[in-house]
Design a protein around this motif. Sequence first.
Motif, PDB file in Angstrom:
ATOM      1  N   LYS A   1     -25.883  10.095  12.615  1.00  0.00           N
ATOM      2  CA  LYS A   1     -26.679   9.932  13.793  1.00  0.00           C
ATOM      3  C   LYS A   1     -25.686   8.411  14.239  1.00  0.00           C
ATOM      4  N   ILE A   2     -24.279   8.593  13.289  1.00  0.00           N
ATOM      5  CA  ILE A   2     -23.307   7.478  14.201  1.00  0.00           C
ATOM      6  C   ILE A   2     -22.984   8.398  15.104  1.00  0.00           C
ATOM      7  N   VAL A   3     -22.437  10.174  14.499  1.00  0.00           N
ATOM      8  CA  VAL A   3     -21.743  10.787  15.537  1.00  0.00           C
ATOM      9  C   VAL A   3     -22.918  10.894  16.744  1.00  0.00           C
ATOM     10  N   LYS A   4     -23.956  10.418  16.521  1.00  0.00           N
ATOM     11  CA  LYS A   4     -24.696  11.247  18.219  1.00  0.00           C
ATOM     12  C   LYS A   4     -24.894  10.162  19.144  1.00  0.00           C
TER      13      LYS A   4
ATOM     14  N   LEU B   1      -7.714  13.869  19.584  1.00  0.00           N
ATOM     15  CA  LEU B   1      -8.584  14.148  18.357  1.00  0.00           C
ATOM     16  C   LEU B   1      -8.939  13.108  17.861  1.00  0.00           C
ATOM     17  N   THR B   2      -9.544  11.868  17.451  1.00  0.00           N
ATOM     18  CA  THR B   2     -10.244  11.336  16.659  1.00  0.00           C
ATOM     19  C   THR B   2     -10.758  10.748  15.676  1.00  0.00           C
ATOM     20  N   THR B   3     -10.155  10.447  14.246  1.00  0.00           N
ATOM     21  CA  THR B   3     -11.238  11.123  13.137  1.00  0.00           C
ATOM     22  C   THR B   3     -11.315   9.689  12.410  1.00  0.00           C
ATOM     23  N   VAL B   4     -12.747   9.563  11.866  1.00  0.00           N
ATOM     24  CA  VAL B   4     -13.125   8.435  11.315  1.00  0.00           C
ATOM     25  C   VAL B   4     -13.217   8.697   9.866  1.00  0.00           C
ATOM     26  N   GLN B   5     -12.795   7.813   8.523  1.00  0.00           N
ATOM     27  CA  GLN B   5     -12.453   7.948   7.227  1.00  0.00           C
ATOM     28  C   GLN B   5     -12.788   6.964   6.585  1.00  0.00           C
ATOM     29  N   GLY B   6     -13.959   7.643   5.393  1.00  0.00           N
ATOM     30  CA  GLY B   6     -14.103   6.519   4.829  1.00  0.00           C
ATOM     31  C   GLY B   6     -15.528   5.117   5.493  1.00  0.00           C
ATOM     32  N   VAL B   7     -16.278   5.700   5.625  1.00  0.00           N
ATOM     33  CA  VAL B   7     -16.494   5.385   5.892  1.00  0.00           C
ATOM     34  C   VAL B   7     -18.391   5.640   5.018  1.00  0.00           C
ATOM     35  N   ASP B   8     -18.731   4.304   4.884  1.00  0.00           N
ATOM     36  CA  ASP B   8     -20.405   4.413   3.661  1.00  0.00           C
ATOM     37  C   ASP B   8     -20.769   5.494   3.612  1.00  0.00           C
TER      38      ASP B   8
ATOM     39  N   ALA C   1       1.074  -1.303  -0.313  1.00  0.00           N
ATOM     40  CA  ALA C   1      -0.111  -0.351   0.273  1.00  0.00           C
ATOM     41  C   ALA C   1       0.963   1.315  -0.209  1.00  0.00           C
ATOM     42  N   SER C   2       0.204   2.186  -0.931  1.00  0.00           N
ATOM     43  CA  SER C   2       1.001   3.434  -0.666  1.00  0.00           C
ATOM     44  C   SER C   2       0.931   4.414   0.751  1.00  0.00           C
ATOM     45  N   ILE C   3       1.714   5.203   1.033  1.00  0.00           N
ATOM     46  CA  ILE C   3       1.621   5.597   2.215  1.00  0.00           C
ATOM     47  C   ILE C   3       0.574   6.687   1.793  1.00  0.00           C
ATOM     48  N   LYS C   4      -0.447   6.667   2.714  1.00  0.00           N
ATOM     49  CA  LYS C   4      -1.288   7.877   2.656  1.00  0.00           C
ATOM     50  C   LYS C   4      -1.817   8.997   3.851  1.00  0.00           C
ATOM     51  N   THR C   5      -1.409  10.053   4.153  1.00  0.00           N
ATOM     52  CA  THR C   5      -1.434  10.488   5.160  1.00  0.00           C
ATOM     53  C   THR C   5      -2.709  10.500   5.225  1.00  0.00           C
ATOM     54  N   GLY C   6      -3.863  10.688   4.355  1.00  0.00           N
ATOM     55  CA  GLY C   6      -5.444  10.573   4.837  1.00  0.00           C
ATOM     56  C   GLY C   6      -6.374  11.803   5.896  1.00  0.00           C
ATOM     57  N   PHE C   7      -7.145  12.024   6.354  1.00  0.00           N
ATOM     58  CA  PHE C   7      -7.358  12.935   6.466  1.00  0.00           C
ATOM     59  C   PHE C   7      -6.977  13.616   7.561  1.00  0.00           C
ATOM     60  N   GLN C   8      -6.613  15.152   7.338  1.00  0.00           N
ATOM     61  CA  GLN C   8      -6.330  15.552   8.832  1.00  0.00           C
ATOM     62  C   GLN C   8      -7.129  16.961   9.572  1.00  0.00           C
ATOM     63  N   ALA C   9      -7.327  16.618  10.737  1.00  0.00           N
ATOM     64  CA  ALA C   9      -8.816  17.513  11.035  1.00  0.00           C
ATOM     65  C   ALA C   9      -7.186  18.805  11.370  1.00  0.00           C
TER      66      ALA C   9
ATOM     67  N   VAL D   1     -19.038  15.905  12.357  1.00  0.00           N
ATOM     68  CA  VAL D   1     -19.162  15.648  11.072  1.00  0.00           C
ATOM     69  C   VAL D   1     -18.475  16.515  10.330  1.00  0.00           C
ATOM     70  N   VAL D   2     -16.947  16.412   9.142  1.00  0.00           N
ATOM     71  CA  VAL D   2     -16.737  17.456   8.903  1.00  0.00           C
ATOM     72  C   VAL D   2     -16.512  17.299   7.077  1.00  0.00           C
ATOM     73  N   GLU D   3     -16.859  17.822   6.466  1.00  0.00           N
ATOM     74  CA  GLU D   3     -17.127  17.701   5.252  1.00  0.00           C
ATOM     75  C   GLU D   3     -15.913  17.920   4.301  1.00  0.00           C
ATOM     76  N   HIS D   4     -15.231  16.722   3.320  1.00  0.00           N
ATOM     77  CA  HIS D   4     -13.578  17.069   2.899  1.00  0.00           C
ATOM     78  C   HIS D   4     -13.855  16.873   1.430  1.00  0.00           C
ATOM     79  N   PRO D   5     -13.154  18.205   0.907  1.00  0.00           N
ATOM     80  CA  PRO D   5     -13.742  17.743  -0.775  1.00  0.00           C
ATOM     81  C   PRO D   5     -12.867  16.172  -1.260  1.00  0.00           C
ATOM     82  N   GLU D   6     -11.944  15.980  -0.340  1.00  0.00           N
ATOM     83  CA  GLU D   6     -10.968  14.668  -0.793  1.00  0.00           C
ATOM     84  C   GLU D   6     -12.099  13.225  -0.116  1.00  0.00           C
ATOM     85  N   TYR D   7     -12.085  13.640   0.635  1.00  0.00           N
ATOM     86  CA  TYR D   7     -11.738  12.312   0.807  1.00  0.00           C
ATOM     87  C   TYR D   7     -13.292  11.822   1.836  1.00  0.00           C
ATOM     88  N   GLY D   8     -14.537  12.851   1.491  1.00  0.00           N
ATOM     89  CA  GLY D   8     -15.707  13.511   1.978  1.00  0.00           C
ATOM     90  C   GLY D   8     -15.879  13.580   3.404  1.00  0.00           C
ATOM     91  N   GLU D   9     -17.394  12.749   3.700  1.00  0.00           N
ATOM     92  CA  GLU D   9     -17.373  13.262   4.854  1.00  0.00           C
ATOM     93  C   GLU D   9     -16.205  12.693   5.999  1.00  0.00           C
TER      94      GLU D   9
END
Lengths: 322, 109
Positions: B54-57, B40-47, A301-309, B69-77
């Motif tokens: 509701k998940i957050v709640k 801070l925990t982030t969960v990315q890539g949920v369908d 897998a390539s290294i991805k930073t992913g979402f950064q808050a 829930v934050v909107e991200h242009p690349e990673y979606g919500e």
Amino acid sequence: MADEDLLPFDPTMKKKKKKKKTGFDLDAAMGEDSGSAADGLPTVTQPPAEEEEEEVPEPQQSQNPDDFSMDFTSMKKKKKKKKAFELDELEEELPKTTETETIPSTAVESQFNVEDLDFTKKKKKKKKPLNIDGGGEDGQEDEEQIGDDAGSHTAWVGSDRDYTYDELLTRVFDIMREKNPDMIAGEKKKFVMRPPQVLRVGTRKTSFANFADICRLLHRQPKHVLAFLLAELGTSGSVDGNNQLIIRGKYTQKQIENVLRRYIKEYVTCHTCRSRDTLLQKDTRLFFLQCETCGSRCSVASIKTGFQAVTGKRAAIRAKTA
Amino acid sequence: MDNSFFNPFADTGEGVGGSPGIQGSLIHIRIQQRNGRKTLTTVQGVDPKYDFKKIVKAAKKEFACNGTVVEHPEYGEVIQLQGDQREHIRSLLIKVGIATNEQIKVHGF
């Protein structure tokens, strides 16, 4: 899969825990530790040695160091021996000491010889994490097993009865082991790696001092390891002048170890045979892990930073972008 | 890796563009350090078919933390939760059947 991958690391963990709790298990980072331990023990035993040498006249000295180097486990014997000497010395003055020395020393030597046999085994066990392919003893055990199994095989070879699947399976494996003993060592091969030296720099930065060493040990480019570390930890960082890695945020050695372990699992060990003798090649924008042992080649897998808050000050970011 | 069918995009994480959570993609759970010992925990890539609010709640209630829930242009919500909720959110997602154990990748130390 994950569990399976972890398997090769577990034995080291267990073994290490038997010996010591401080291990950086995966990589049997004990390389240094056990070395230092080995050094440490004799230093513990040394003080009595020196006393002895002081008490006892010349001839003994030549023998003592040798005994010493052998015997760090045998503290008890040491004490006994010492008492004997003292007694002898108390009883007799100079003229006789030479005789008394020679007699007990030979006795002691014979003891040591017996002990040496045990001791080498013990030593091996201790040194196992040190050796990169510490399969020495395991190999022996395996051989023993082979011997036993071979007995069971011949049992059915001679007779006419149907062989079971298990028997065939063990037979195949035995043959495999007999034909290439290296494989046994390969199977039992453990990672030997130094623990990462993680220090706090100031309050909010962490220094990973032997970063370059570890990259060299893993045969990976620092750039790649760095990218992985930073992506996993979700921070920023850089390599400074003395080749140490400065990461923003507070991290303990344990945490860095965990991340490194994950890196090794993903990018160093062969996914097929778990050998660490691998090359990471970049091919058409994809990284491939080429195993030197089994020849397998698989993409990683390539290294991805992913979402950064956003964790910093939003105002500062706004000022920067605007 | 151990998918029964071969999905060439299985390990690429999220889909291209703003469509994360294609079938078989991974859910990334990450942790970020904030100031002090806060995280801070982030969960990315949920369908995206699930209702993130509701998940957050549910997560907020269960873990007693705040979240958004934050909107991200690349990673979606992306779900954000305060504190180190990596294990919690992982077990929650598995428990409610949003993801299987293999679909979740926990990052960080």
